[in-house]
Design a protein around this motif. Sequence first.
Motif, short mmCIF file in Angstrom:
data_model
loop_
_atom_site.label_atom_id
_atom_site.label_comp_id
_atom_site.label_asym_id
_atom_site.label_seq_id
_atom_site.Cartn_x
_atom_site.Cartn_y
_atom_site.Cartn_z
N LYS A 80 53.76 -94.36 -16.24
CA LYS A 80 54.53 -92.84 -17.02
C LYS A 80 55.29 -94.02 -18.04
CE LYS A 80 55.63 -90.53 -12.89
NZ LYS A 80 56.21 -89.75 -11.97
N ARG A 82 58.02 -93.67 -18.30
CA ARG A 82 59.92 -94.35 -18.07
C ARG A 82 59.97 -95.59 -17.50
NH1 ARG A 82 62.92 -92.03 -13.14
NH2 ARG A 82 64.29 -93.65 -12.41
N ARG A 109 53.15 -95.40 -22.99
CA ARG A 109 53.07 -95.91 -22.23
C ARG A 109 52.24 -97.36 -22.03
NH1 ARG A 109 49.04 -92.39 -17.84
NH2 ARG A 109 47.93 -92.47 -20.02
N TYR A 158 54.32 -98.88 -10.23
CA TYR A 158 54.20 -98.57 -11.74
C TYR A 158 53.15 -98.73 -13.05
CZ TYR A 158 58.55 -98.03 -9.33
OH TYR A 158 59.74 -96.65 -8.02
#
Length: 168
Positions: A80, A82, A109, A158
Amino acid sequence: MASVAPASEASMQVPSVSETLDSSSIRSTTDVPHLPPKPARPSPLLKDNEINGLLQHVSKWSLGKEGEKSALTRDYKFAKFRYAVEFVNDMVEIMKDENHHPVVVLNFRDVGVRTHTHCAFHESADGSQIRDQGVSAFDVRLAIRVEKLYDDYVARGYHFNPKPKPSS
């Protein structure tokens, strides 16, 4: 017609990945057994064979270029946007601690890192030090610490993990 009050800035903030995790583990990138000690400034440039020997600890980094000078390079992919932003923010902590600041490119990303030392030197034939730019122990330390940080992100899922293509 009822008016809607604007949300306060504090209520609009999303907690960072680091805030939702054990921040001491994500930022403790100095407890790596093969991390070389911080060098003095200016630092001697490393020869290609020295760089290749040190890169065995961070095998996904490669020797590339930043302009005309040698640099260590690495690209990272995240699941992501983020997570990519948080990774860059966590890298900033490492950069501040090392007092070494690579080129960092954030593209959705993807995060690209290129590092080389501006205040380095090589020795001339007569043994005098000539100021130069290139790869030094500063870059290797930074690469090892950033790779450890990425390993922490991978452990938490992640990173970008492409789905396997269906077999036909």
